[in-house]
Design an enzyme around this catalytic site. Structure first.
Site, mmCIF file in Angstrom:
data_model
loop_
_atom_site.group_PDB
_atom_site.id
_atom_site.type_symbol
_atom_site.label_atom_id
_atom_site.label_comp_id
_atom_site.label_asym_id
_atom_site.label_seq_id
_atom_site.Cartn_x
_atom_site.Cartn_y
_atom_site.Cartn_z
ATOM 1 N N HIS A 111 -2.807 -3.109 8.218
ATOM 2 C CA HIS A 111 -3.889 -3.432 7.290
ATOM 3 C C HIS A 111 -4.543 -2.151 6.788
ATOM 4 C CE1 HIS A 111 -7.408 -5.365 5.546
ATOM 5 N NE2 HIS A 111 -8.175 -4.581 6.274
ATOM 6 N N HIS A 136 0.754 -1.246 0.000
ATOM 7 C CA HIS A 136 0.000 0.000 0.000
ATOM 8 C C HIS A 136 0.787 1.301 0.000
ATOM 9 C CE1 HIS A 136 -3.600 -2.343 0.456
ATOM 10 N NE2 HIS A 136 -3.077 -2.967 1.501
ATOM 11 N N ASN A 178 -6.680 -2.654 -5.168
ATOM 12 C CA ASN A 178 -5.539 -2.384 -4.295
ATOM 13 C C ASN A 178 -5.304 -0.881 -4.280
ATOM 14 O OD1 ASN A 178 -3.304 -3.843 -2.732
ATOM 15 N ND2 ASN A 178 -2.217 -2.229 -3.850
#
Length: 139
Positions: free
Chosen positions: A129, A28, A59
């Site tokens: 996350h 990320h 994503n």
């Protein structure tokens, strides 16, 4: 003996958090990400659905430094359910799968620029996350 057991459990927890942090960074974080580089970045970083070679539906890449994102877990975020929400918006690139059902290495993505607050899960003061981006409205 109890101290050794506690130390080994603590070490296991730290290693697990560090592994989650490294995975978060890989999936990320890309400070200079562009909408045209979704395919190449996702392929080079081996990003796929968990425990498979199926293409990930979406994503998100955050255009920021790791320290800036890490600060959300410390002082630059606020509780958001069991997550932490950034106080400030981030520039992000959302990569969405164009060819549904594809498998690596044939994933094809379309990138979109957005500016959003982000919701992440923090463990041990580190992001582990990415959950979602959040539309925000300035007052």
């Amino acid at each position: 003996m109890k101290i050794l057991l506690i130390l080994s459990m603590l070490l296991a927890t730290v290693l697990c958090v560090n592994e989650g942090y490294r995975k978060f960074i890989n999936q990320h974080v890309k400070g200079d990400m562009s909408t045209t580089r979704c395919n190449s970045e996702i392929l080079s970083r081996s990003i796929s659905k968990t425990n498979s070679n199926e293409c990930k539906e979406t994503n998100t890449f955050i255009r920021a430094t790791t320290n800036t994102i890490k600060s959300i877990c410390e002082r630059a975020g606020e509780p958001y359910g069991d997550l932490t929400k950034s106080l400030q918006p981030f520039s992000i690139v959302v990569c969405t799968l164009r060819n549904q059902g594809a498998r690596h290495p044939r994933c094809e993505y379309r990138g979109q620029d957005r500016t959003r607050r982000i919701a992440i899960r923090c463990e041990g003061g580190l992001p582990v996350h990415f959950d979602r981006d959040i539309v925000y409205f300035e007052n």
